[in-house]
Design a protein around this motif. Structure first.
Motif, PDB file in Angstrom:
ATOM      1  N   ALA A 123      11.024  34.364 -10.680  1.00 52.86           N
ATOM      2  CA  ALA A 123      10.168  33.443 -11.435  1.00 52.86           C
ATOM      3  C   ALA A 123       8.913  34.158 -11.937  1.00 52.86           C
ATOM      4  O   ALA A 123       8.483  33.955 -13.077  1.00 52.86           O
ATOM      5  CB  ALA A 123       9.788  32.246 -10.569  1.00 52.86           C
ATOM      6  N   LEU A 124       8.335  35.012 -11.096  1.00 52.69           N
ATOM      7  CA  LEU A 124       7.141  35.758 -11.490  1.00 52.69           C
ATOM      8  C   LEU A 124       7.473  36.731 -12.619  1.00 52.69           C
ATOM      9  O   LEU A 124       6.713  36.855 -13.586  1.00 52.69           O
ATOM     10  CB  LEU A 124       6.550  36.495 -10.285  1.00 52.69           C
ATOM     11  N   LEU A 125       8.609  37.396 -12.519  1.00 50.28           N
ATOM     12  CA  LEU A 125       9.024  38.328 -13.571  1.00 50.28           C
ATOM     13  C   LEU A 125       9.246  37.580 -14.890  1.00 50.28           C
ATOM     14  O   LEU A 125       8.818  38.047 -15.952  1.00 50.28           O
ATOM     15  CB  LEU A 125      10.295  39.078 -13.161  1.00 50.28           C
ATOM     16  N   ALA A 126       9.881  36.418 -14.822  1.00 55.74           N
ATOM     17  CA  ALA A 126      10.097  35.626 -16.035  1.00 55.74           C
ATOM     18  C   ALA A 126       8.751  35.192 -16.630  1.00 55.74           C
ATOM     19  O   ALA A 126       8.560  35.250 -17.851  1.00 55.74           O
ATOM     20  CB  ALA A 126      10.954  34.406 -15.729  1.00 55.74           C
ATOM     21  N   ALA A 127       7.822  34.778 -15.776  1.00 58.97           N
ATOM     22  CA  ALA A 127       6.491  34.371 -16.257  1.00 58.97           C
ATOM     23  C   ALA A 127       5.772  35.554 -16.905  1.00 58.97           C
ATOM     24  O   ALA A 127       5.104  35.398 -17.937  1.00 58.97           O
ATOM     25  CB  ALA A 127       5.669  33.796 -15.111  1.00 58.97           C
TER      26      ALA A 127
ATOM     27  N   ASN B 154       7.213  38.193 -18.346  1.00 55.60           N
ATOM     28  CA  ASN B 154       7.882  38.483 -19.620  1.00 55.60           C
ATOM     29  C   ASN B 154       7.468  37.485 -20.696  1.00 55.60           C
ATOM     30  O   ASN B 154       7.229  37.869 -21.847  1.00 55.60           O
ATOM     31  CB  ASN B 154       9.400  38.496 -19.444  1.00 55.60           C
ATOM     32  N   ASN B 155       7.390  36.211 -20.328  1.00 53.27           N
ATOM     33  CA  ASN B 155       6.951  35.190 -21.284  1.00 53.27           C
ATOM     34  C   ASN B 155       5.511  35.428 -21.730  1.00 53.27           C
ATOM     35  O   ASN B 155       5.178  35.263 -22.901  1.00 53.27           O
ATOM     36  CB  ASN B 155       7.093  33.790 -20.679  1.00 53.27           C
ATOM     37  N   ALA B 156       4.655  35.810 -20.793  1.00 52.54           N
ATOM     38  CA  ALA B 156       3.249  36.060 -21.113  1.00 52.54           C
ATOM     39  C   ALA B 156       3.109  37.255 -22.052  1.00 52.54           C
ATOM     40  O   ALA B 156       2.321  37.207 -23.010  1.00 52.54           O
ATOM     41  CB  ALA B 156       2.452  36.300 -19.829  1.00 52.54           C
ATOM     42  N   ILE B 157       3.855  38.296 -21.803  1.00 54.00           N
ATOM     43  CA  ILE B 157       3.800  39.481 -22.664  1.00 54.00           C
ATOM     44  C   ILE B 157       4.281  39.131 -24.073  1.00 54.00           C
ATOM     45  O   ILE B 157       3.661  39.516 -25.066  1.00 54.00           O
ATOM     46  CB  ILE B 157       4.598  40.647 -22.048  1.00 54.00           C
ATOM     47  N   ALA B 158       5.368  38.364 -24.163  1.00 51.10           N
ATOM     48  CA  ALA B 158       5.866  37.948 -25.479  1.00 51.10           C
ATOM     49  C   ALA B 158       4.826  37.081 -26.197  1.00 51.10           C
ATOM     50  O   ALA B 158       4.630  37.215 -27.412  1.00 51.10           O
ATOM     51  CB  ALA B 158       7.185  37.181 -25.321  1.00 51.10           C
ATOM     52  N   GLU B 159       4.163  36.229 -25.441  1.00 52.80           N
ATOM     53  CA  GLU B 159       3.127  35.369 -26.019  1.00 52.80           C
ATOM     54  C   GLU B 159       1.985  36.216 -26.586  1.00 52.80           C
ATOM     55  O   GLU B 159       1.491  35.959 -27.688  1.00 52.80           O
ATOM     56  CB  GLU B 159       2.595  34.412 -24.955  1.00 52.80           C
ATOM     57  N   LEU B 160       1.569  37.238 -25.831  1.00 49.37           N
ATOM     58  CA  LEU B 160       0.484  38.103 -26.304  1.00 49.37           C
ATOM     59  C   LEU B 160       0.901  38.897 -27.537  1.00 49.37           C
ATOM     60  O   LEU B 160       0.123  39.056 -28.476  1.00 49.37           O
ATOM     61  CB  LEU B 160       0.035  39.056 -25.198  1.00 49.37           C
TER      62      LEU B 160
END
Length: 172
Positions: free
Chosen positions: A79-83, A85-91
Motif C-alpha cells: 500500500a505504501l509503495l502504491a501511494a 507511485n501515485n504521489a510521484i505520478a501526481e508530481l
C-alpha cells in the motif's frame, strides 16, 4: 492402550502450543491462544487417537487462517509503495512544462526532483502527503510564462512612468 493414547495426547499438546508462536500481531496472537486452549480442552476430552488427530488438524487449520504480522507488513508495504507511485505520478503531471519559460522549467523540474526524493524517503501515507504538498508549494512558487510577462510589463510600466513623469530641461 490407555497409556499409549495418553502419551500421544500429551505429546501433541506442546506441538499445538508452540505452533506458529510469535508470528502474529497482538489481536491474532490472542485468537491463536484461544484456538490452542480450545484444542487442548478437546484433546483432554477425546477418547481416541483419531479424534486427537482431527482436533490437532482443525486447530492448525484455524491458526493457519490467521493473518501473520509478516502478511500485514507485506500488505502495508504494498500500500505504501502504491501511494508513493501515485504521489510521484501526481508530481510529474503537476503543471505542464509548456506554461513555463525554459529557466522556469528547470526550477519546476528541480522542485519535482526534491519532492520525488521526499516521497521516496517517506515512511507513511501522511509523510507522503506532506512531501507532495511541499513539492506542489515549491512548484507553485515558480513563475509561469504569464506571470513572468506580467511582472516584466509591470516593471517596464514603472520605468516608463518614472521616465515620463520626471521633469527635464529642454535645451534649444
Amino acid at each position: 492402550t490407555a497409556d499409549g493414547f495418553g502419551s500421544y495426547a500429551g505429546a501433541v499438546i506442546p506441538e499445538i502450543e508452540s505452533y506458529k508462536v510469535g508470528l502474529f500481531r497482538e489481536a491474532e496472537e490472542a485468537q491463536r491462544a484461544e484456538i490452542v486452549a480450545t484444542a487442548k480442552a478437546s484433546i483432554n476430552d477425546t477418547l481416541s487417537e483419531e479424534e486427537v488427530k482431527n482436533v490437532v488438524a482443525q486447530a492448525k487449520a484455524a491458526i493457519d487462517a490467521l493473518k501473520t504480522a509478516g502478511q500485514y507488513a507485506d500488505e502495508e508495504n504494498a500500500a505504501l509503495l502504491a501511494a508513493k507511485n501515485n504521489a510521484i505520478a501526481e508530481l510529474e503531471g503537476y503543471k505542464a512544462d509548456g506554461v513555463y519559460f525554459e529557466e522556469q522549467v528547470a526550477e519546476r523540474l528541480a522542485a519535482i526532483k526534491v519532492g520525488k526524493e521526499a516521497v521516496a524517503n517517506a515512511v507513511s501515507e501522511e509523510t507522503i502527503a506532506a512531501a507532495v504538498a511541499n513539492a506542489k508549494a515549491a512548484i507553485d512558487s515558480v513563475q509561469t510564462k504569464a506571470e513572468v510577462v506580467a511582472a516584466a510589463k509591470a516593471s517596464w510600466h514603472s520605468v516608463l512612468t518614472l521616465i515620463l513623469d520626471t521633469p527635464r530641461e529642454i535645451a534649444f
